[in-house]
Design a protein around this motif. Sequence first.
Motif, mmCIF file in Angstrom:
data_model
loop_
_atom_site.group_PDB
_atom_site.id
_atom_site.type_symbol
_atom_site.label_atom_id
_atom_site.label_comp_id
_atom_site.label_asym_id
_atom_site.label_seq_id
_atom_site.Cartn_x
_atom_site.Cartn_y
_atom_site.Cartn_z
ATOM 1 N N GLU A 285 -13.000 -0.116 3.870
ATOM 2 C CA GLU A 285 -11.940 -0.473 4.814
ATOM 3 C C GLU A 285 -12.522 -0.785 6.187
ATOM 4 O O GLU A 285 -12.041 -1.669 6.889
ATOM 5 N N THR B 281 -6.075 1.169 -4.310
ATOM 6 C CA THR B 281 -6.384 1.068 -2.887
ATOM 7 C C THR B 281 -7.591 0.164 -2.662
ATOM 8 O O THR B 281 -7.642 -0.580 -1.678
ATOM 9 N N TYR C 92 -12.062 -4.170 8.351
ATOM 10 C CA TYR C 92 -11.538 -4.090 9.711
ATOM 11 C C TYR C 92 -12.485 -4.751 10.705
ATOM 12 O O TYR C 92 -12.047 -5.383 11.673
ATOM 13 N N GLU D 15 0.843 -1.196 0.000
ATOM 14 C CA GLU D 15 0.000 0.000 0.000
ATOM 15 C C GLU D 15 0.880 1.248 0.000
ATOM 16 O O GLU D 15 0.559 2.242 -0.661
ATOM 17 N N VAL E 170 -3.595 3.818 6.144
ATOM 18 C CA VAL E 170 -4.927 4.390 5.917
ATOM 19 C C VAL E 170 -4.868 5.903 6.090
ATOM 20 O O VAL E 170 -5.395 6.667 5.283
ATOM 21 N N THR F 226 -7.481 -3.196 -0.497
ATOM 22 C CA THR F 226 -8.412 -3.487 0.598
ATOM 23 C C THR F 226 -8.915 -4.923 0.488
ATOM 24 O O THR F 226 -9.028 -5.630 1.497
#
Lengths: 493, 231
Positions: B174, A168, B178, A138, B200, A172
């Motif tokens: 995200e 991105t 998580y 990342e 992030v 993820t």
Amino acid sequence: MISFDLSLLLPITLLLPLVTAIAGRLPAPWSERSHLAGATAVLAAGLGLAVGVFAGGPLLWADLLYADALSALLVAVVVLVGWGGAAYSIGYLRHDVSEGHLVAVQQRWFVQWYQLFLAAMLATVLVENLGLMWAAVEATTLASAVLVGFYRTRAAHEAAWKYLLICTVGITFALFGVLLAYYAGARALGDGEAALSWRALVAAAPRLDPGLMRLSFIFVLVGFGTKAGFAPLHTWLPDAHSQAPTPVSAVLSGVLLPCALYAILRFHVIAAGTLGPSFSSDLLLWFGVLSAVVAVPFVLIQRDIKRLLAYSSIEHIGLIAVAIGIGGPIALFAAGLHLLAHAVGKALLFFAAGNIAVRYGTRTMARITGAARVMPVSGSIVLLGALALAGSPPSPLFVSELGMLGAGVAAGRLPTVALLLACLALVFAGLVYHASRMAFGTTSARVLQGESRWGAALVGVPLVGLAVLGVFLPPPLVSALQQVAAVLARASL
Amino acid sequence: MVGLWHPEISAILAPAGLARLIDGLAVLLLVVALVGVATYQLERGVWLVGAQALVLAAVAFTIAVATGALHVYAAALLTVAIKVVVIPTVLLRVLQRVRLRHESEPAVPAKPAMLVAIGLVLIAYRAAHELDLPGAVLTAHALPVSLALVLIGLLLMVGRRRALSQVLGLITMENGVYLAALFATYGLPLAVEICVFFDVLVGVLLMGVFVARINETFASTDTDQLRSLRH
């Protein structure tokens, strides 16, 4: 003689680009000098590390950094192309500043982000923990997105935004895959960092839950495959690689794509240990074939020289994935050779194309003619490099493509091989067509003739090196590539 | 400790009724995300994403209390610090800089988006049921909600035109991943956790910078204008 613990090269190789990034913020001309000096130091450390691993076996440092043959190959690729890009960028940025495309202070920002980018890629291939490897991948997206949008034009912003967002999103998904692998590992090995250690997971692979690993690999393949440019997740790639400054394009095409593939391969070895070789190998094969096929029409109808090279990269990464999917010692050897040769060849093609594009003031191929007369070295390298990239002898890519196709036939995958041969032939025709139209012919008198010695050497010397490799592979290199194949072969046992 | 999906853990959670609490929090998270789908004002969208993170932190805190694991407390704290405080502040500041505070998406009827979102939620529940992951599923809504959040985030990214809305969709995705991490493995090892949060944060900062630059170059952050690059 003082004995030197080779494993120290691991943190050193990682720290040097970071130091260079900071040193690059110094006022010019110290910025340029420290960039070149730093890049040379990184090159020395990285090559030393690679040689150390190939000669003496895997290296481990502080249970955090680990380099086996596969990592060593990628480290060598990163530092070689990274050095080339750094050297090329000095003249290239000076020209951009004098033409007004960039402000002088941006040259220092470039050094910082470029070296951070290299550091992130080195981190990807050197950390042993899969979660940290994810974070490093990342980080490469973040650092390179800044570089893609460096010119701040509308097109550059569009390319950088697409790149940042699509990759991105992909990453993820990859995080979900990492998480599933962690869950599977924790059930077998207990909680904590051990469950994300690559070596531990490979050793425990037969005990991991197959359903979890199947899901995990799929998510990782889709996620990191987005970064590696697999079709149909590749839409960001031609924009990003063509809008970025040329040295960055070279690194993106030649180095970053293989680094993303590397991340997939680490999971491939684990998944193959749990599920047997065919599941992950077949998936890699199909994505590779799809990428090679999808790239073909875009290569043929292309009008922009850098987008042409970008689509060619998609095809080549697809080929490497196919070779790994086929498996077996010959195909895996070919995959490693292809990775190395493509990185060097694509980089020098980008440099030559960059020289030409700057001289002619355009990236549109139809407006570039007579390049071989205008810039003898770069112009002819556009043609010779295109030939080498398309797989004509004496190019190492010819050797690797022959190897992987031969292995494919031996493995009984005749339709796949036939399809790939067709793709290779079409891309060959396309590349030669575009390159010869640019190299030959006459040109308007308004275009300055002549070429700097430094620029010529930077593209000329590696091409000669490649041509030599296409005919003769020195034994140390053969042994190194065999070791790389052995690491990957754990997935096809 | 191998996650809430392990039968032994139910012995710890059941007496405190914490399992029901976590279930409730998961559903609350889903509701917040769905409200985000129906929200077209960018500033309100940022607040809702902050609210998502707050619920996520509550889930982490609940798990931390149930298991007593220090690194889960750390995860809860990091979530609050970075995803509830820092990231929304950064995004609001970006909105201020590009003077989009009261900007919203171009007029699109909310009903089709909501219908699609609810459809995605149903798909998520079905997929979670089908996935057949090993270990007893302790809380019925954990996995479906995390899958739903990922799908809803994707919907936001694909269906919205403002660049910042796409960032909000990404953050939603995200959050979904998580949440799954919290349920399956109590988060990730601390060192990895910190790196993920850092990534992030830097990612959102960079995206914020890009939104501002896109606004300068295009005089709007409408991503429909980012279509000049074809084949």
